[in-house]
Motif scaffolding. Structure first.
Motif, PDB file in Angstrom:
ATOM      1  N   VAL A  14      -1.936 -14.013   1.871  1.00 53.45           N
ATOM      2  CA  VAL A  14      -2.104 -12.766   1.149  1.00 53.45           C
ATOM      3  C   VAL A  14      -3.443 -12.190   1.589  1.00 53.45           C
ATOM      4  CG1 VAL A  14      -0.754 -13.528  -0.824  1.00 53.45           C
ATOM      5  CG2 VAL A  14      -3.220 -13.891  -0.841  1.00 53.45           C
ATOM      6  N   GLY A  15      -3.593 -10.890   1.431  1.00 55.10           N
ATOM      7  CA  GLY A  15      -4.876 -10.321   1.812  1.00 55.10           C
ATOM      8  C   GLY A  15      -4.929  -8.822   1.699  1.00 55.10           C
ATOM      9  N   ILE A  16      -6.085  -8.312   2.088  1.00 58.26           N
ATOM     10  CA  ILE A  16      -6.321  -6.879   2.079  1.00 58.26           C
ATOM     11  C   ILE A  16      -6.938  -6.471   3.410  1.00 58.26           C
ATOM     12  CG2 ILE A  16      -6.609  -6.699  -0.424  1.00 58.26           C
ATOM     13  CD1 ILE A  16      -9.630  -6.633   0.030  1.00 58.26           C
ATOM     14  N   VAL A  17      -6.694  -5.231   3.766  1.00 56.52           N
ATOM     15  CA  VAL A  17      -7.348  -4.624   4.913  1.00 56.52           C
ATOM     16  C   VAL A  17      -8.142  -3.453   4.351  1.00 56.52           C
ATOM     17  CG1 VAL A  17      -7.027  -3.454   7.124  1.00 56.52           C
ATOM     18  CG2 VAL A  17      -5.503  -5.345   6.471  1.00 56.52           C
ATOM     19  N   MET A  18      -9.460  -3.508   4.569  1.00 53.95           N
ATOM     20  CA  MET A  18     -10.365  -2.504   3.997  1.00 53.95           C
ATOM     21  C   MET A  18     -11.205  -1.860   5.081  1.00 53.95           C
ATOM     22  SD  MET A  18     -11.909  -4.128   0.526  1.00 53.95           S
ATOM     23  CE  MET A  18     -12.443  -2.509   0.000  1.00 53.95           C
ATOM     24  N   ALA A  19     -11.574  -0.620   4.835  1.00 49.02           N
ATOM     25  CA  ALA A  19     -12.458   0.087   5.747  1.00 49.02           C
ATOM     26  C   ALA A  19     -13.811  -0.611   5.819  1.00 49.02           C
ATOM     27  CB  ALA A  19     -12.655   1.527   5.266  1.00 49.02           C
ATOM     28  N   ILE A  93      -6.184  -9.523  -8.000  1.00 48.87           N
ATOM     29  CA  ILE A  93      -5.624 -10.791  -7.539  1.00 48.87           C
ATOM     30  C   ILE A  93      -4.380 -10.504  -6.705  1.00 48.87           C
ATOM     31  CG2 ILE A  93      -4.764 -13.062  -8.226  1.00 48.87           C
ATOM     32  CD1 ILE A  93      -6.041 -12.472 -11.027  1.00 48.87           C
ATOM     33  N   LEU A  94      -4.286 -11.191  -5.568  1.00 46.08           N
ATOM     34  CA  LEU A  94      -3.097 -11.133  -4.731  1.00 46.08           C
ATOM     35  C   LEU A  94      -2.437 -12.502  -4.749  1.00 46.08           C
ATOM     36  CD1 LEU A  94      -4.815  -9.121  -1.964  1.00 46.08           C
ATOM     37  CD2 LEU A  94      -2.789  -8.351  -3.172  1.00 46.08           C
ATOM     38  N   PHE A  95      -1.151 -12.523  -5.077  1.00 43.85           N
ATOM     39  CA  PHE A  95      -0.376 -13.750  -5.150  1.00 43.85           C
ATOM     40  C   PHE A  95       0.631 -13.805  -4.014  1.00 43.85           C
ATOM     41  CE2 PHE A  95      -1.612 -12.925  -9.538  1.00 43.85           C
ATOM     42  CZ  PHE A  95      -1.949 -14.182 -10.028  1.00 43.85           C
TER      43      PHE A  95
END
Length: 109
Positions: A14-19, A93-95
């Motif tokens: 799981v994750g995020i892509v951020m500037a 939260i990312l699950f």
């Protein structure tokens, strides 16, 4: 299937892509060094991921940034995410497991 140390394991990342911005840099800095969190720096963005679950504490990011941060602040700088996202008053939260996310939302955890 991913091989880790000669053992076959399945990971549900799981994750995020951020500037790469003040906010994105603060999130990366707040999560840097946390067990299981991988931070990949690209020229224009951060890819921040973990196996199964990623928690972003607003107070920790706020401390790094110097201003109050909430779910909106983080999502505004996020170009995408992968995983089931749940926001609370104090964390994003990312699950990886949708059942775990549902149980969390139902207060079963």
């Amino acid at each position: 299937m991913t091989s880790v140390g000669g053992l076959d394991s399945t990971y549900n990342f799981v994750g995020i892509v951020m500037a790469r911005s003040a906010e994105g840099d603060a999130v990366a800095d707040a999560l840097r060094g946390k067990p299981g969190v991988e931070i990949i720096q690209q020229p224009a963005f951060w890819d921040i991921r973990a196996a199964d679950k990623l928690e972003i504490d607003y107070d920790e990011v706020s401390e790094e940034l110097g201003i109050d941060v909430d779910a909106y602040t983080i999502q505004h700088e996020m170009s995408t995410h992968y995983g089931r996202m749940v926001t609370t008053d104090d964390k994003l939260i990312l699950f990886g497991d949708p059942i775990e996310a549902m149980n969390f939302l139902n207060g079963d955890t």
